[in-house]
Design an enzyme around this catalytic site. Structure first.
Site, PDB file in Angstrom:
ATOM      1  CG  HIS A  62      11.490  17.369 -15.559  1.00 15.01           C
ATOM      2  ND1 HIS A  62      12.358  17.945 -14.637  1.00 15.01           N
ATOM      3  CD2 HIS A  62      10.979  16.269 -14.925  1.00 15.01           C
ATOM      4  CE1 HIS A  62      12.385  17.230 -13.531  1.00 15.01           C
ATOM      5  NE2 HIS A  62      11.549  16.207 -13.683  1.00 15.01           N
ATOM      6  CG  HIS A  70       8.381  14.100 -14.093  1.00 15.63           C
ATOM      7  ND1 HIS A  70       9.524  13.363 -13.901  1.00 15.63           N
ATOM      8  CD2 HIS A  70       7.741  13.525 -15.153  1.00 15.63           C
ATOM      9  CE1 HIS A  70       9.588  12.386 -14.797  1.00 15.63           C
ATOM     10  NE2 HIS A  70       8.521  12.478 -15.558  1.00 15.63           N
ATOM     11  CG  ASP A  88       8.790  15.703  -8.549  1.00 11.41           C
ATOM     12  OD1 ASP A  88       8.500  15.589  -9.749  1.00 11.41           O
ATOM     13  OD2 ASP A  88       9.832  15.227  -8.044  1.00 11.41           O
ATOM     14  CG  HIS A  89      10.728  18.896 -11.021  1.00 11.19           C
ATOM     15  ND1 HIS A  89      11.991  19.340 -10.685  1.00 11.19           N
ATOM     16  CD2 HIS A  89      10.696  17.579 -10.718  1.00 11.19           C
ATOM     17  CE1 HIS A  89      12.696  18.315 -10.201  1.00 11.19           C
ATOM     18  NE2 HIS A  89      11.930  17.239 -10.219  1.00 11.19           N
ATOM     19  CG  HIS A 142      14.369  12.627 -15.628  1.00 12.84           C
ATOM     20  ND1 HIS A 142      14.439  11.493 -14.862  1.00 12.84           N
ATOM     21  CD2 HIS A 142      13.416  13.414 -15.077  1.00 12.84           C
ATOM     22  CE1 HIS A 142      13.556  11.587 -13.868  1.00 12.84           C
ATOM     23  NE2 HIS A 142      12.924  12.739 -13.984  1.00 12.84           N
ATOM     24  CG  ASP A 160      14.474  15.204 -11.436  1.00  8.48           C
ATOM     25  OD1 ASP A 160      14.879  16.037 -10.606  1.00  8.48           O
ATOM     26  OD2 ASP A 160      13.376  14.626 -11.335  1.00  8.48           O
ATOM     27  CG  HIS A 180      14.773  15.097  -6.549  1.00  8.85           C
ATOM     28  ND1 HIS A 180      13.584  14.831  -5.910  1.00  8.85           N
ATOM     29  CD2 HIS A 180      14.462  15.214  -7.871  1.00  8.85           C
ATOM     30  CE1 HIS A 180      12.600  14.787  -6.797  1.00  8.85           C
ATOM     31  NE2 HIS A 180      13.109  15.017  -7.994  1.00  8.85           N
TER      32      HIS A 180
END
Length: 368
Positions: A132, A134, A136-137, A188, A212, A251
């Site tokens: 996705h 975001h 942090d990905h 998400h 996530d 995570h």
């Protein structure tokens, strides 16, 4: 099929084995995984069990080792997944085809570290699978494309940085012997995609990279979706995969998830065992990934919506409503300590390695 073990055989045995295998190592894989066929082959060739195992080890040279039932090791394919801890609690992954040394990266948010590993292990990075958009990905995609111009970046959301190839639900990708099936799991974010991965002629279990959407013992927040969507994602899409599938999530929040699972089902012995194990892993600074789907059904409350204890906790019976209440309660459950801003996390990890061109993207709050 040239090897030293063959040359030491009597001519009759050598000819018989050559005829059976027809110079195709793939037949050796079939024999390794079929005890009856293995024994029959040994008998026809006038060989004892261990003699044939040693020959197959030579025939399958260059591949991973696997135990042949009751004898020495023979080599067969085994898909390698490298787990890489980054930022505060994120994971990025490398899926490696051992023969060609080609590698796929999953959610490589710290690109310089990924490239260091690729270089050190002599790998060829061919693709990125992004779950996705975001920060942090997906943050590392653009930097990786700049370093590896031929790199393909796959994802389902136009907001993904560096995206080169947009994928759709059930689309299949192939990278030599590595196969990828895209599983659309919006909730998400509205563009979440999980990736189901397996290797041809591989004795290892397949893997699913869930970002996530599904965590060990938990699931992601419904930031851009609904309980209905997450219910479908977990109970219809991911749950349809083989039970032995390995789960690689985005995570490391297993302990928190299992503490909540224990609140939901205080008498669940599987939760207690898993929580104890996860704490020991944390003490040793080791990851808790992967789990398996079979294990998740034993202790993950978001996959146990019909269990009486879970329904009692939520005071709901209908599965989607149980899901909705679980997620609301999880959102309130012992909120994690204040995190450093994402820029500060990168500064700690990157130090002076970050170049002026490698700028930071805006942070995404509540990313998991």
């Amino acid at each position: 099929m040239q090897n030293r073990a063959l040359k030491t055989l009597p001519s009759v045995s050598r000819c018989a084995l050559m005829k059976l295998l027809s110079n195709k190592p793939e037949k050796a894989f079939n024999l390794v995984n079929n005890r009856a066929g293995f024994t029959e082959c040994a008998t026809q060739c006038g060989l004892v069990y261990n003699q044939l195992a040693q020959i197959l080890q030579d025939v399958c040279c260059g591949l991973w080792k696997r135990r042949v039932p009751g004898c020495v090791h023979a080599r067969v394919r085994a898909m390698k997944v490298k787990v890489i801890s980054i930022l505060e609690d994120n994971y990025m992954y490398l899926v490696i085809e051992e023969q060609s040394k080609q590698a796929l990266a999953v959610d490589p948010a710290v690109p310089h570290r990924l490239l260091e590993i690729v270089k050190r292990e002599g790998l060829f990075l061919v693709a990125v699978l992004t779950t996705h958009y975001h920060w942090d990905h997906a943050r590392g995609n653009e930097a990786l494309v700049n370093e590896v111009p031929s790199l393909k970046v796959y994802g389902a959301d136009d907001r993904i940085k560096g995206l080169t190839d947009k994928v759709t639900d059930s689309q299949e990708l192939k990278f030599n012997s590595i196969n990828v099936k895209c599983l659309f799991t919006p909730c998400h974010t509205s563009g979440d995609m999980c990736y189901y991965v397996w290797e041809d002629e591989c004795t290892d279990a397949p893997a699913v990279f869930t970002g996530d959407t599904l965590f060990i013992g938990g699931c992601g927040r419904f930031l851009e979706g609904t309980a209905e969507q997450m219910h479908h994602n977990l109970t219809k899409v991911i749950a349809s995969l083989p039970q032995e599938t390995k789960v690689f999530c985005g995570h490391e929040n297993t302990i928190k998830n299992l503490k909540f699972a224990l609140l939901v089902e205080p008498e669940n012995e599987k939760v207690k065992e898993m929580l104890s194990w996860a704490r020991a892993r944390d003490d040793d600074d080791k990851p808790t990934v992967p789990s398996t789907l079979k294990e998740e059904f034993d202790y993950n409350p978001f996959l146990r919506l019909s269990e009486k204890a879970v329904q009692k906790f939520t005071e709901k019976m209908e599965p989607v409503e149980v899901m909705r209440v679980l997620r609301k309660e999880m959102d309130k459950f012992k909120k994690p300590k204040e995190r450093l801003p994402p820029q500060a996390m990168l500064a700690l990890q990157w130090g002076l390695l970050m170049s002026s061109k490698d700028h930071l993207s805006p942070a995404i709050k509540d990313s998991d």
